[in-house]
Motif scaffolding. Structure first.
Motif, PDB file in Angstrom:
ATOM      1  N   ASN A   1     -20.837 106.828  40.032  1.00  0.00           N
ATOM      2  CA  ASN A   1     -20.739 106.391  41.419  1.00  0.00           C
ATOM      3  C   ASN A   1     -19.367 105.727  41.640  1.00  0.00           C
ATOM      4  OD1 ASN A   1     -20.888 103.683  40.600  1.00  0.00           O
ATOM      5  ND2 ASN A   1     -23.092 103.535  40.974  1.00  0.00           N
ATOM      6  N   SER A   2     -19.134 105.290  42.856  1.00  0.00           N
ATOM      7  CA  SER A   2     -17.813 104.787  43.241  1.00  0.00           C
ATOM      8  C   SER A   2     -17.402 103.533  42.471  1.00  0.00           C
ATOM      9  CB  SER A   2     -17.797 104.497  44.739  1.00  0.00           C
ATOM     10  OG  SER A   2     -18.868 103.619  45.085  1.00  0.00           O
ATOM     11  N   THR A   3     -18.315 102.586  42.272  1.00  0.00           N
ATOM     12  CA  THR A   3     -17.951 101.362  41.569  1.00  0.00           C
ATOM     13  C   THR A   3     -17.680 101.629  40.086  1.00  0.00           C
ATOM     14  OG1 THR A   3     -20.301 100.828  41.290  1.00  0.00           O
ATOM     15  CG2 THR A   3     -19.174  99.846  43.164  1.00  0.00           C
ATOM     16  N   GLN A   4     -18.402 102.559  39.511  1.00  0.00           N
ATOM     17  CA  GLN A   4     -18.131 102.926  38.115  1.00  0.00           C
ATOM     18  C   GLN A   4     -16.763 103.580  37.976  1.00  0.00           C
ATOM     19  OE1 GLN A   4     -21.705 105.237  37.671  1.00  0.00           O
ATOM     20  NE2 GLN A   4     -22.670 103.702  36.369  1.00  0.00           N
ATOM     21  N   ALA A   5     -16.383 104.394  38.957  1.00  0.00           N
ATOM     22  CA  ALA A   5     -15.049 104.993  38.945  1.00  0.00           C
ATOM     23  C   ALA A   5     -13.978 103.904  38.982  1.00  0.00           C
ATOM     24  CB  ALA A   5     -14.879 105.941  40.123  1.00  0.00           C
ATOM     25  N   GLY A   6     -14.180 102.908  39.853  1.00  0.00           N
ATOM     26  CA  GLY A   6     -13.229 101.799  39.924  1.00  0.00           C
ATOM     27  C   GLY A   6     -13.196 100.992  38.647  1.00  0.00           C
ATOM     28  N   MET A   7     -14.346 100.805  38.026  1.00  0.00           N
ATOM     29  CA  MET A   7     -14.427 100.055  36.775  1.00  0.00           C
ATOM     30  C   MET A   7     -13.653 100.761  35.653  1.00  0.00           C
ATOM     31  SD  MET A   7     -17.908  98.971  34.722  1.00  0.00           S
ATOM     32  CE  MET A   7     -18.681  98.637  36.313  1.00  0.00           C
ATOM     33  N   ILE A   8     -13.835 102.079  35.552  1.00  0.00           N
ATOM     34  CA  ILE A   8     -13.100 102.838  34.533  1.00  0.00           C
ATOM     35  C   ILE A   8     -11.599 102.720  34.767  1.00  0.00           C
ATOM     36  CG2 ILE A   8     -12.620 105.157  33.649  1.00  0.00           C
ATOM     37  CD1 ILE A   8     -15.564 105.844  34.289  1.00  0.00           C
ATOM     38  N   ALA A   9     -11.179 102.855  36.025  1.00  0.00           N
ATOM     39  CA  ALA A   9      -9.754 102.775  36.350  1.00  0.00           C
ATOM     40  C   ALA A   9      -9.170 101.426  35.964  1.00  0.00           C
ATOM     41  CB  ALA A   9      -9.552 103.032  37.841  1.00  0.00           C
ATOM     42  N   GLU A  10      -9.907 100.355  36.243  1.00  0.00           N
ATOM     43  CA  GLU A  10      -9.424  99.010  35.925  1.00  0.00           C
ATOM     44  C   GLU A  10      -9.358  98.778  34.425  1.00  0.00           C
ATOM     45  OE1 GLU A  10      -7.935  95.248  36.463  1.00  0.00           O
ATOM     46  OE2 GLU A  10      -8.215  96.834  37.965  1.00  0.00           O
ATOM     47  N   LYS A  11     -10.409  99.130  33.719  1.00  0.00           N
ATOM     48  CA  LYS A  11     -10.450  98.897  32.281  1.00  0.00           C
ATOM     49  C   LYS A  11      -9.485  99.802  31.517  1.00  0.00           C
ATOM     50  CE  LYS A  11     -15.166  97.081  31.970  1.00  0.00           C
ATOM     51  NZ  LYS A  11     -16.488  97.196  31.309  1.00  0.00           N
ATOM     52  N   SER A  12      -9.147 100.940  32.105  1.00  0.00           N
ATOM     53  CA  SER A  12      -8.226 101.871  31.449  1.00  0.00           C
ATOM     54  C   SER A  12      -6.768 101.567  31.755  1.00  0.00           C
ATOM     55  CB  SER A  12      -8.537 103.307  31.886  1.00  0.00           C
ATOM     56  OG  SER A  12      -9.861 103.668  31.567  1.00  0.00           O
ATOM     57  N   ASN A  13      -6.545 100.659  32.718  1.00  0.00           N
ATOM     58  CA  ASN A  13      -5.180 100.281  33.094  1.00  0.00           C
ATOM     59  C   ASN A  13      -4.364 101.501  33.531  1.00  0.00           C
ATOM     60  OD1 ASN A  13      -3.026  98.484  33.514  1.00  0.00           O
ATOM     61  ND2 ASN A  13      -2.196  98.866  31.456  1.00  0.00           N
TER      62      ASN A  13
ATOM     63  N   THR B   1     -13.393 102.137  49.419  1.00  0.00           N
ATOM     64  CA  THR B   1     -13.678 100.704  49.605  1.00  0.00           C
ATOM     65  C   THR B   1     -14.493 100.149  48.442  1.00  0.00           C
ATOM     66  OG1 THR B   1     -13.623 100.976  52.007  1.00  0.00           O
ATOM     67  CG2 THR B   1     -14.727  99.012  51.138  1.00  0.00           C
ATOM     68  N   GLU B   2     -15.492 100.899  48.017  1.00  0.00           N
ATOM     69  CA  GLU B   2     -16.364 100.443  46.932  1.00  0.00           C
ATOM     70  C   GLU B   2     -15.644 100.444  45.588  1.00  0.00           C
ATOM     71  OE1 GLU B   2     -20.391 102.099  49.182  1.00  0.00           O
ATOM     72  OE2 GLU B   2     -19.515 103.222  47.512  1.00  0.00           O
ATOM     73  N   ALA B   3     -14.819 101.456  45.338  1.00  0.00           N
ATOM     74  CA  ALA B   3     -14.055 101.499  44.082  1.00  0.00           C
ATOM     75  C   ALA B   3     -13.050 100.358  44.008  1.00  0.00           C
ATOM     76  CB  ALA B   3     -13.353 102.841  43.948  1.00  0.00           C
TER      77      ALA B   3
ATOM     78  N   GLU C   1      -3.755 101.915  43.356  1.00  0.00           N
ATOM     79  CA  GLU C   1      -3.826 102.939  44.399  1.00  0.00           C
ATOM     80  C   GLU C   1      -5.028 103.857  44.167  1.00  0.00           C
ATOM     81  OE1 GLU C   1      -1.107 106.477  46.473  1.00  0.00           O
ATOM     82  OE2 GLU C   1      -0.393 105.429  44.669  1.00  0.00           O
ATOM     83  N   ILE C   2      -5.801 104.081  45.228  1.00  0.00           N
ATOM     84  CA  ILE C   2      -6.953 104.985  45.178  1.00  0.00           C
ATOM     85  C   ILE C   2      -6.868 105.933  46.360  1.00  0.00           C
ATOM     86  CG2 ILE C   2      -9.468 105.192  45.112  1.00  0.00           C
ATOM     87  CD1 ILE C   2      -9.632 102.255  44.328  1.00  0.00           C
ATOM     88  N   ILE C   3      -7.046 107.213  46.101  1.00  0.00           N
ATOM     89  CA  ILE C   3      -7.112 108.186  47.184  1.00  0.00           C
ATOM     90  C   ILE C   3      -8.279 109.138  46.929  1.00  0.00           C
ATOM     91  CG2 ILE C   3      -4.629 108.080  47.635  1.00  0.00           C
ATOM     92  CD1 ILE C   3      -4.389 110.843  46.306  1.00  0.00           C
ATOM     93  N   LEU C   4      -8.711 109.809  47.983  1.00  0.00           N
ATOM     94  CA  LEU C   4      -9.701 110.871  47.865  1.00  0.00           C
ATOM     95  C   LEU C   4      -8.994 112.198  47.636  1.00  0.00           C
ATOM     96  CD1 LEU C   4     -12.146 110.068  50.822  1.00  0.00           C
ATOM     97  CD2 LEU C   4     -12.452 109.496  48.405  1.00  0.00           C
ATOM     98  N   ALA C   5      -9.549 113.012  46.757  1.00  0.00           N
ATOM     99  CA  ALA C   5      -9.041 114.368  46.602  1.00  0.00           C
ATOM    100  C   ALA C   5      -9.195 115.106  47.931  1.00  0.00           C
ATOM    101  CB  ALA C   5      -9.797 115.092  45.492  1.00  0.00           C
ATOM    102  N   GLU C   6      -8.213 115.937  48.234  1.00  0.00           N
ATOM    103  CA  GLU C   6      -8.238 116.735  49.457  1.00  0.00           C
ATOM    104  C   GLU C   6      -7.906 118.174  49.119  1.00  0.00           C
ATOM    105  OE1 GLU C   6      -5.666 115.225  52.457  1.00  0.00           O
ATOM    106  OE2 GLU C   6      -6.338 113.156  52.237  1.00  0.00           O
TER     107      GLU C   6
END
Length: 243
Positions: A190-202, A222-224, A231-236
């Motif tokens: 989910n979105s928060t897990q994606a943000g968590m991975i990004a943060e912990k992975s630096n 917003t949730e991530a 920086e976070i973007i949605l794939a398009e």
């Protein structure tokens, strides 16, 4: 390194678009990462089918590989027309009845990999970690010179992902569900897990992909951001990114 988002939907493609498919380019070498529904049609908006040098598949769910058949027919026809004179290698796990179907005469040939291997495909050095998913699936890290592009494919959250993606310039992370939804039984993030991975992975930049067909997509960002401040973007569809 240039990344082209050929398709980014989970499950099935939005009208006129595609599910998972990403064209990775460097020094003229073109690697197609995933070949889901609609990818072959959409890919031709970015490049000629004849110019693809290799294909890499993360797992055998249709939204990640079902356009292999159309791709094989395209190679067959273009070979008969004299536009192609080489076999296209397709790298994929050897854990399914579908693996043998990756090879079609002298047009395409399947090559197996697992998480113990390092693949050298063109200019790319590629490593893997086995995911948590209903079928065997792999996260993928692609290194080229001093840049790292990483891709989760489909997976539930597990801690080892954070170390595997450490220091990536771009993380292309599946985001099948919103924060209030638990995708673990389905093998998704989910979105928060994606943000968590990004943060912990630096990592430097997070791109959310494999998007759901429901809800307000901007909520995913917003949730991530509750966990990752970068920086976070949605794939398009057909978005181009440069590292």
């Amino acid at each position: 390194m240039k990344i082209n988002i050929i398709g980014h939907w989970g499950g099935f493609p939005k009208v006129g678009e595609a599910t998972s498919g990403y064209l990775i380019e460097h020094d003229g070498f073109k690697l197609l990462l995933e070949c889901g529904s609609g990818v072959v049609s959409s890919l031709q908006k970015k490049t000629n089918i004849s110019d693809i040098d290799a294909v890499l598949i993360s797992h055998y769910h249709y939204d990640h590989f079902c356009d292999i058949g159309p791709l094989q027919y395209a190679r067959l026809i273009k070979t008969q027309l004299g536009e192609i004179n080489k076999t296209l290698p397709i790298y994929a796990p050897n854990n399914s009845m579908y693996f043998d179907a990756l090879s079609l005469e002298n047009y395409t040939k399947g090559y197996k990999y697992d998480d113990s291997q390092i693949l050298n495909i063109g200019p790319f050095n590629i490593t893997f970690i086995k995911n948590i998913h209903p079928v065997e699936s792999f996260s993928i890290k692609i290194q080229c010179e001093n840049t790292i592009f990483s891709y989760t494919s489909d997976t539930s959250y597990f801690e080892e992902l954070n170390e595997f993606f450490k220091g990536s310039d771009i993380l292309l992370c599946e985001c099948s569900f919103y924060a209030n939804m638990d995708g673990s039984n389905a093998g998704h993030l989910n979105s928060t897990q994606a943000g968590m991975i990004a943060e912990k992975s630096n990592i430097k930049k997070l791109i959310l992909t494999h998007l759901p067909h429901f809800g307000e997509k901007d909520r995913l960002i917003t949730e991530a951001k509750e966990f990752f401040k970068g920086e976070i973007i949605l794939a398009e569809y057909l978005l181009e990114l440069n590292i």
